[in-house]
Design a protein around this motif. Structure first.
Motif, PDB file in Angstrom:
ATOM      1  N   ASP A  16      48.581   8.465 -58.304  1.00  0.00           N
ATOM      2  CA  ASP A  16      49.137   7.146 -58.040  1.00  0.00           C
ATOM      3  C   ASP A  16      48.019   6.125 -57.883  1.00  0.00           C
ATOM      4  O   ASP A  16      46.837   6.460 -57.932  1.00  0.00           O
ATOM      5  N   GLU A  17      48.407   4.880 -57.628  1.00  0.00           N
ATOM      6  CA  GLU A  17      47.437   3.822 -57.406  1.00  0.00           C
ATOM      7  C   GLU A  17      46.616   4.137 -56.147  1.00  0.00           C
ATOM      8  O   GLU A  17      47.141   4.644 -55.165  1.00  0.00           O
TER       9      GLU A  17
ATOM     10  N   PRO B   8      44.752   2.058 -53.657  1.00  0.00           N
ATOM     11  CA  PRO B   8      44.372   0.726 -53.182  1.00  0.00           C
ATOM     12  C   PRO B   8      43.262   0.807 -52.145  1.00  0.00           C
ATOM     13  O   PRO B   8      43.024   1.857 -51.547  1.00  0.00           O
TER      14      PRO B   8
ATOM     15  N   ARG C  51      38.131   6.021 -55.526  1.00  0.00           N
ATOM     16  CA  ARG C  51      39.195   6.244 -56.512  1.00  0.00           C
ATOM     17  C   ARG C  51      38.826   7.401 -57.436  1.00  0.00           C
ATOM     18  O   ARG C  51      39.642   8.293 -57.706  1.00  0.00           O
TER      19      ARG C  51
END
Length: 144
Positions: free
Chosen positions: A51-52, A54, A41
């Motif tokens: 954005d996220e 995951p 990340r």
């Protein structure tokens, strides 16, 4: 290297972003919950992804083609060791950076020129990061 927090782990990922080149592979080892996705990340955010991020455990491969260099986040956790990794099409990522969680599921000989990072739990919630640095990564690890 001792990482005292998730932020420290993400910072290492961000520092790595400035050191990678197309075609590089970063193999990230460690038990569940140790911070492998946190490191990735930090890497992706440093390249401008907003954005996220995951864990791609279900999808297995999550490409980020609009980044420079392009990156593929790969999580091999659900693969059985020795599975047919060729079915994932990772060879098509030769122009991207591969960030591979659970690389041991691809077999011991996968990605011999990868920067191999191992995260382990340490005292008081910290993490210990160790690295095996191949010749292709000399001068780029540790990141500055």
């Amino acid at each position: 290297m001792i990482l005292g927090s998730d932020e420290d782990t993400a910072t290492v990922g961000a520092q790595l972003a400035g050191q990678t080149r197309r075609g590089d592979v970063i193999a990230i080892f460690g038990p569940l919950g140790v911070g492998k996705t946190t490191l990735v990340r930090g890497y992706l955010i440093a390249l401008g992804y907003r954005d996220e991020v995951p864990s791609p455990s279900f999808a297995i491969v999550q490409p980020y083609e609009t980044l420079y260099p392009p990156a593929w986040h790969v999580d091999l956790y659900r693969l059985k060791e020795g599975s047919e990794i060729a079915e994932l099409g990772l060879d098509a990522a030769d122009d991207a950076v591969l960030l591979v969680e659970w690389p041991e599921r691809a077999g011991a000989n996968a990605w011999p020129q990868a920067l191999r990072l191992s995260l382990d739990f340490a005292a008081a919630g910290a993490r210990r990061l160790t690295a095996q640095v191949p010749p292709a990564w000399e001068g780029r690890w540790p990141p500055q």
